[in-house]
Design an enzyme around this catalytic site. Structure first.
Site, PDB file in Angstrom:
ATOM      1  N   ASP A 113     -11.265   2.301   3.533  1.00 28.57           N
ATOM      2  CA  ASP A 113     -11.479   0.856   3.465  1.00 28.57           C
ATOM      3  C   ASP A 113     -12.958   0.508   3.384  1.00 28.57           C
ATOM      4  O   ASP A 113     -13.313  -0.630   3.077  1.00 28.57           O
ATOM      5  CB  ASP A 113     -10.872   0.167   4.694  1.00 28.57           C
ATOM      6  CG  ASP A 113      -9.544  -0.503   4.371  1.00 28.57           C
ATOM      7  OD1 ASP A 113      -9.278  -0.712   3.176  1.00 28.57           O
ATOM      8  OD2 ASP A 113      -8.790  -0.811   5.308  1.00 28.57           O
ATOM      9  N   LYS A 147       0.828  -1.207   0.000  1.00 29.71           N
ATOM     10  CA  LYS A 147       0.000   0.000   0.000  1.00 29.71           C
ATOM     11  C   LYS A 147       0.863   1.257   0.000  1.00 29.71           C
ATOM     12  O   LYS A 147       0.593   2.217  -0.729  1.00 29.71           O
ATOM     13  CB  LYS A 147      -0.936  -0.016   1.214  1.00 29.71           C
ATOM     14  CG  LYS A 147      -1.948  -1.152   1.197  1.00 29.71           C
ATOM     15  CD  LYS A 147      -2.659  -1.296   2.539  1.00 29.71           C
ATOM     16  CE  LYS A 147      -3.594  -2.505   2.538  1.00 29.71           C
ATOM     17  NZ  LYS A 147      -4.228  -2.743   3.858  1.00 29.71           N
ATOM     18  N   GLN A 182      -5.247  -1.600   9.853  1.00 30.80           N
ATOM     19  CA  GLN A 182      -4.826  -2.898   9.325  1.00 30.80           C
ATOM     20  C   GLN A 182      -5.338  -4.015  10.236  1.00 30.80           C
ATOM     21  O   GLN A 182      -5.073  -4.019  11.431  1.00 30.80           O
ATOM     22  CB  GLN A 182      -3.303  -2.964   9.228  1.00 30.80           C
ATOM     23  CG  GLN A 182      -2.780  -4.230   8.557  1.00 30.80           C
ATOM     24  CD  GLN A 182      -3.138  -4.289   7.086  1.00 30.80           C
ATOM     25  OE1 GLN A 182      -3.100  -3.277   6.384  1.00 30.80           O
ATOM     26  NE2 GLN A 182      -3.498  -5.467   6.621  1.00 30.80           N
TER      27      GLN A 182
END
Length: 916
Positions: free
Chosen positions: A145, A76, A120
């Site tokens: 997300d 990422k 995460q």
């Protein structure tokens, strides 16, 4: 801008040979994601063209140190760097608690430079973590997300344009589009129901008009369900569970699985496969994504796309350097109600909302109820690289009981700049002291439609700063009394045991005690000789020389106002001379061993208190040193933080109490020297009735009705009074800055009177003169004043001080007396002469001067209004405020401390549910 072309690669010929079907077309995620990244680069180039220097911000928050998480995060970060996104990795240890994680999320939520936040998963902590709670803590507008319940809810309702779509399902839809297959009307099967893939994938397909079936581990006859799918998306997390023979001929197969299975042919003994058995599936599917190289790269690309999308949404409402702040709309009434009635007619914003509007983070704000808060000094550290805004100081002519309105003008000007001229503006005013609260002045928080609200909160306890100062004063006085008593009744040994107790056979000296030993030249405290012990424990204080009292208007408040940090305040408190020995030696709080305790008492008081005006403009209300015996300005820290918050195009309006010869002179020569800040404009406040009093009008007692001489037109009286205004303008201009005169208008003022004041002020050197009606109209009545100070701030200027610190003490006093007060000379009485010699010998001659003089006249006689001449300024004594860092000469009969009012305004006031 690049379009999305179908990127496919045939495994075999385009026709059938020997009855054998063509192999599936591979839909490459690598190639599609590359096109996405190239398009995003173009988007960012356009953003930077419109907003130079702008870069979308992305934060990846990780708990623990899992290898798989590290791999995903590195992908990422690499993709973000390639595109031009400013990405950062915040790693918390495995020992992090849920509260610590939530605090970090809040910090990122409030950071305007961050537009995307990824938590995460999984959260690799040894402490319990509620994953749902943590993910939902992410601000929905930064949830790139797409995992918060708010974004999931919008997706389930079909609000696709008003939410963030989870990256993997969004990437899957992008890959489906590459096949040229229309989703509408197709049978779609989703295997898996996770929040990350299965559930949002179902919603996306459904709102694209497919008929969707979701399957999972409990689904019976899974093969039959798969066999009906025109479009199959698999995210079950089970290696090669879907067999090729299950598939419908020509189906579109999107494989989201990433699994590791044993493979001796690989160096690491493992091979990556998807949830679909690829060798058999490619024989029957029409299109298929590979693993790896399919959905994985698209997930990262969609994360970048969501981040850029978030930045675009932010820029729609973002104005560089401008707060996103709301202001109240005033509806002034005529006849005008009382100040209290006006204040109670407004409901202030919650302090948390105001703090967010001006760019403060939650962690930097300590609420005291819903309408006031302390601002932590960490905010200043965070903003230290931010350029300062424009700095305005509001002063006035010498005060009269008729009211000049410096506080009201300060607040009105801030309201005009913010609510009406649409620039960031902050007001900084002093907290009303006890004498103001319960004296004839009332609350001292402005008036009319220019007030700090809620007025009761700011006028009474506020955030208990005054109580902290008074407690600190009391501690010093009580400690001196106790020390005098103990030294007169205890032996050396008993006193030493009391000051430095023997514990487990050892004595431990405090930091202040060690500093005292060092000043005494005692290098080895562990082996003190009897004579050293005597010198250490015996202060021999003369009780008559105590310099502090229970009054708030003390050096303690001056120290608080001049401190630039908590450490600076602690050092200043330690330097305070609070008494003298019988031999004339100074005794400091550090000598008493209480400097650290004083800092502890004042550790919250050093933080500025945030409130708001009636129109919703932010205000710092902090400290209240008086201008007659101290510097008369609000705190340095309030000004410093406000200047950072408003940004380079904003304005901070701070007030100097009293007339220009007193509060303003101390603002420049004391406060600005301590802060290092240089103002841009001086605003001089005057009123027609007050100038008439300075022109020889009849005396007025505080609180009495205005005599007719002040409400009727009298140009002769007013012209005489304008001489005082000219004198104060000369005082203001002596510091090298442009001066704008604000005439605080009264309903009795005539056009001829206002015209006369404007003419005389311009002749005296005012850059502009502006009549203002802010008391009656709020910020709208000071718009012209706001425009004038904006113009003035752009004129070339160079601030200078009135005197050089290296000048002898008596010469500095003489400069102030002659240039500010108009005295012919100064007369140092014998006690003052002794102090000049003493302080010069002690190396204190380079301190600035803080004249303790009446604020009611340019001279030392409070009865002499206008422009007194032909007088010599008597200096009867000089004191040293080493903590505050100045010498203060006592002029004439200046009282130290000030006297309490004869009649207080709290009479005939009470509290009830009907009356505030």
């Amino acid at each position: 801008m690049l379009s999305f072309a179908a990127l496919t690669l045939r495994l075999g010929s385009t026709g059938c040979r020997g009855g054998r079907r063509n192999l599936a077309t591979i839909v490459s995620g690598n190639k599609t994601s590359q096109l996405v990244r190239e398009r995003l680069k173009e988007d960012l180039d356009q953003m930077r063209g419109q907003f130079p220097g702008f870069r979308p911000g992305l934060v990846v928050l990780q708990v623990g140190d899992r290898d798989d998480s590290n791999l995903y995060i590195s992908m990422k970060l690499k993709a973000a760097a390639e595109i031009g996104i400013n990405a950062s990795h915040v790693r918390l240890p495995k020992t992090a608690t849920e509260d610590e994680v939530l605090r970090r999320i809040v910090e990122v939520n409030e950071n305007l430079e961050v537009h995307g936040l990824i938590v995460q998963l999984p959260l690799d902590s040894i402490n319990p973590m509620d994953t749902e709670k943590v993910t939902n803590a992410v601000a929905p507008e930064k949830d790139v997300d797409g995992l918060t319940s708010i974004n999931a809810g919008k997706l389930s309702r079909g609000d696709l344009g008003d939410c963030f779509i989870p990256c993997t399902p969004k990437g899957c839809m992008k890959l489906i589009s590459q096949t040229g297959t229309s989703v509408a009307g197709k049978n779609a099967v989703v295997i898996g129901r996770s929040k990350i893939v299965g559930a949002p994938m179902h919603d996306l397909l459904l709102w694209s008009h497919a008929t969707v079936t979701t399957c999972h581990s409990k689904t019976t006859d899974l093969a039959a369900q798969v066999g009906r799918a025109d479009i199959l998306v698999v995210g079950a997390g089970m290696a090669e569970m879907v067999k090729g023979e299950w598939l419908k001929e020509g189906a579109v197969v999107i494989d989201c699985g990433i699994n590791h299975i044993p493979d001796d042919s690989k160096a690491n003994g493992m091979r990556v496969v998807g949830d679909v058995h690829y060798p058999s599936a490619k024989e029957k599917a029409g299109f298929i994504t590979p693993v790896p190289g399919g959905v994985g790269p698209m997930t990262v690309a969609m994360l970048m796309e969501n981040t850029v999308q978030s930045a675009k949404r932010f820029l729609k409402t973002y104005q560089p350097g401008k707060w996103n702040i709301s202001y109240a709309k005033l509806k002034p009434q005529k006849p005008q109600p009382s100040d209290a009635a006006i204040a109670h007619s407004f409901t202030p914003k919650t302090i948390g909302r105001l703090a967010r509007e001006v760019g403060l983070f939650s962690e930097e704000v300590e609420p005291y109820g819903t309408t006031r808060a302390k601002v932590r000094l960490e905010a200043l550290n965070r903003l230290k690289t931010q350029p300062n805004g424009k700095y305005l100081v509001v002063t006035g002519i010498t005060p009269t009981p008729l009211g000049e309105g410096t506080t009201t003008t300060t607040l009105g000007l801030a309201q005009a700049l913010g609510a009406h001229l649409h620039v960031n503006s902050f007001a900084c005013v002093r907290q009303p002291s006890r004498g103001s609260n319960f004296g004839v002045k009332g609350g001292a928080v402005g008036g009319g439609y220019c007030q700090v609200i809620p007025m009761e909160e700011v006028s009474l306890h506020l955030t208990s700063d005054i109580q902290a100062v008074m407690a600190a004063n009391s501690l010093v006085v009580d400690t001196i009394n106790a020390r005098v008593l103990c030294e007169s009744t205890q032996s050396d040994k008993a006193l030493f045991d009391w000051l430095v107790p023997l514990r487990d056979g050892h004595r431990k000296f405090s930091l202040s005690q060690l500093n005292r030993l060092k000043r005494l030249g005692i290098e080895k405290p562990e082996t003190l000789k009897p004579e050293d012990i005597y010198r250490f424990i015996r202060l021999d204080i003369d009780p008559e020389t105590k310099t502090l009292s229970g009054y708030v208007a003390s050096e303690m408040m001056a120290v608080l106002a001049l401190s630039t940090s908590l450490g600076d305040m602690t050092r200043r408190l330690a330097r305070m001379v609070v008494a003298y020995s019988r031999k004339g030696k100074p005794v400091t709080t550090e000598d008493l061993g209480i400097s650290g305790v004083l800092a502890t008492l004042m550790r919250d008081a050093v933080k500025p208190s945030l409130m708001q005006t009636m129109e919703g403009t932010p205000v710092f209300v902090h400290t209240c040193p008086l201008s007659d015996i101290a510097q008369g300005n609000s705190s340095i820290l309030a000004d410093q933080i406000a200047l950072k918050l408003v940004g380079p195009e904003g304005f901070v309006v701070t007030e100097a109490e009293g007339g220009a010869e007193l509060g303003m002179e101390k603002f420049f020569d004391i406060k600005c020297r301590s802060s290092g800040l240089h103002p841009d404009v001086v605003v001089m406040v005057a009123s027609v009735p007050a100038l008439k009093m300075h022109g020889g009008g009849p005396a007025v007692t505080a609180g009495s009705a205005m005599p007719k001489e002040y409400s009727a037109e009298n140009l002769t009286l007013l012209e005489n009074g304008c001489n005082h205004l000219k004198r104060q303008l000369e005082n203001a201009r002596a510091f090298g800055l442009p001066v704008v005169v604000a005439i605080n208008t009264f309903s009795t003022d005539t056009d001829a009177e206002l015209g006369l004041v404007c003419e005389q002020a311009k002749l005296a050197g005012a850059l502009e003169v502006v009549p203002c009606s802010h008391w009656a109209e709020g910020g709208a009545g000071a718009v012209a004043l706001g425009q004038a100070v904006q113009r003035a701030a752009e004129t070339p200027h160079q601030m200078n001080f009135l005197y050089d610190l290296e000048m002898p003490i008596d010469d500095k006093i003489r400069v102030i007396a002659k240039s500010m007060y108009g005295a012919d000379d100064v007369e140092l009485l014998p006690q003052a002469q002794k102090k000049v010699a003493l302080f010069s010998k002690q190396g204190l001659g380079n301190l600035p001067i803080c004249m303790a003089k009446t604020h009611l006249s340019l001279s030392h006689d409070p009865e002499r209004k206008g422009v007194p001449t032909g007088f010599t300024l008597p200096i009867r004594d000089i004191h040293a405020n080493l903590g505050a860092g100045f010498l203060y000469p006592l002029v004439g009969t200046a009282s130290v401390p000030p006297q309490s009012p004869a009649f207080s305004c709290f009479h005939d006031n009470d509290f009830s549910t009907e009356s505030k």
